[in-house]
Design an enzyme around this catalytic site. Structure first.
Site, PDB file in Angstrom:
ATOM      1  N   ASP A  27       0.700  -1.264   0.016  1.00 22.58           N
ATOM      2  CA  ASP A  27       0.032  -0.143  -0.100  1.00 22.58           C
ATOM      3  C   ASP A  27       0.822   1.287   0.144  1.00 22.58           C
ATOM      4  O   ASP A  27       1.921   1.346   0.481  1.00 22.58           O
ATOM      5  CB  ASP A  27      -0.875  -0.090   1.130  1.00 22.58           C
ATOM      6  CG  ASP A  27      -1.965   0.991   1.147  1.00 22.58           C
ATOM      7  OD1 ASP A  27      -2.194   1.512   0.229  1.00 22.58           O
ATOM      8  OD2 ASP A  27      -2.709   1.113   2.158  1.00 22.58           O
ATOM      9  N   HIS A  44       2.970   3.650  -9.170  1.00 25.16           N
ATOM     10  CA  HIS A  44       2.872   2.018  -9.314  1.00 25.16           C
ATOM     11  C   HIS A  44       4.154   1.536 -10.045  1.00 25.16           C
ATOM     12  O   HIS A  44       4.464   0.454  -9.603  1.00 25.16           O
ATOM     13  CB  HIS A  44       1.658   1.959 -10.266  1.00 25.16           C
ATOM     14  CG  HIS A  44       0.292   2.205  -9.817  1.00 25.16           C
ATOM     15  ND1 HIS A  44      -0.002   1.705  -8.296  1.00 25.16           N
ATOM     16  CD2 HIS A  44      -0.725   2.896 -10.087  1.00 25.16           C
ATOM     17  CE1 HIS A  44      -1.157   2.302  -8.101  1.00 25.16           C
ATOM     18  NE2 HIS A  44      -1.814   2.802  -8.951  1.00 25.16           N
ATOM     19  N   LEU A 138      12.067 -20.005  -3.659  1.00 28.88           N
ATOM     20  CA  LEU A 138      10.886 -19.214  -3.294  1.00 28.88           C
ATOM     21  C   LEU A 138       9.657 -19.240  -3.827  1.00 28.88           C
ATOM     22  O   LEU A 138       9.700 -19.259  -4.957  1.00 28.88           O
ATOM     23  CB  LEU A 138      11.395 -17.753  -2.950  1.00 28.88           C
ATOM     24  CG  LEU A 138      10.338 -16.767  -2.736  1.00 28.88           C
ATOM     25  CD1 LEU A 138       9.924 -16.607  -1.260  1.00 28.88           C
ATOM     26  CD2 LEU A 138      10.750 -15.211  -3.071  1.00 28.88           C
TER      27      LEU A 138
END
Length: 247
Positions: A27, A44, A138
């Site tokens: 956020d 963004h 991962l």
């Protein structure tokens, strides 16, 4: 967030301070851009760079699974041009990063109702997952068109339909069975959820999975999140005593 003065050391059994599965509510992109008098898309773009840094750091720190809240089911309410920018950045990210992700042994996974995206983007997402499916490093789970309430409703509907068809005895429904039907089935239990930008709410993210996760809220805006911020969060996690309701 108190990062501490000493550099944390990776603990055996799942990443720095023992966290196997970390989720992040990314956020603050818009506020980062606004503070710099830039358009939201600039925030963004910088957020995409933070994704790159965080995935790399998570892999190096030994985290097993990283779940990123990339696009929520509520994000469709945003202006059409912003949604278009987000979709374009997702395409660009996949194009730019898939080679490095694959080379580093990262396995991509999708959660949420991503099938509602444009067909070409869905195909690109699924191709990236297929390419990395055999990797053993991962696992990065991208939450796309994801909402925790929607996930729970989908699971409830699936179990109800199985019971109606006679293939499931309602008495057999328990926590383990429900967990196996979630989008995150097969991932380690969620250890730590981080939210950036100073907000202190879950925003419909991993509601079931967060039942006993540790929550950490930091004022850092997502575009500024980096390895040091992740290490600080994991060090904080390592100082906590997890009792799981036992005492």
């Amino acid at each position: 967030m108190n990062r501490g003065s000493a550099r944390p050391v990776a603990a055996p059994g799942g990443g720095l301070a023992g966290a196997r599965h970390v989720a992040i509510i990314m956020d603050g992109n818009g506020r980062w851009a606004k503070a710099r008098h830039l358009p939201r898309v600039a925030g963004h773009r910088q957020g995409m760079e933070a994704v790159r840094r965080t995935i790399r750091a998570a892999g190096e720190l030994g985290i097993e699974a990283l779940t990123l809240y990339a696009f929520s089911s509520e994000n469709w309410r945003r202006p059409a041009d912003e949604i278009s920018d987000l979709m374009g950045l997702l395409r660009l990210y996949l194009q730019r990063e898939i080679d490095e992700l694959d080379r580093n042994g990262v396995r991509l996974r999708l959660i949420g109702d991503y099938g509602k995206f444009a067909p070409d983007l869905v195909a690109q997402l699924e191709a990236a997952c297929a390419r990395t499916a055999g990797n053993t490093g991962l696992t990065v789970a991208l939450a796309l068109n994801y909402g925790g309430q929607d996930e729970l409703v989908r699971v409830a509907r699936q179990l109800a339909e199985a019971a109606r068809a006679g293939s499931l005895d309602p008495a057999d429904i328990d926590v383990d069975l429900f967990d196996e039907c979630l989008d995150t089935a097969g991932l380690p239990p969620l250890d730590l959820m981080i939210r950036t930008s100073g907000e202190s709410r879950l925003s419909n993210f991993l509601l079931w999975q967060a039942a006993y996760a540790e929550l950490l809220f930091t004022d850092t805006l997502w575009p500024d999140f980096d390895r040091a911020a992740l290490e600080g969060a994991l060090a904080d996690f390592g100082r906590r005593e997890r009792r799981f309701g036992g005492r």
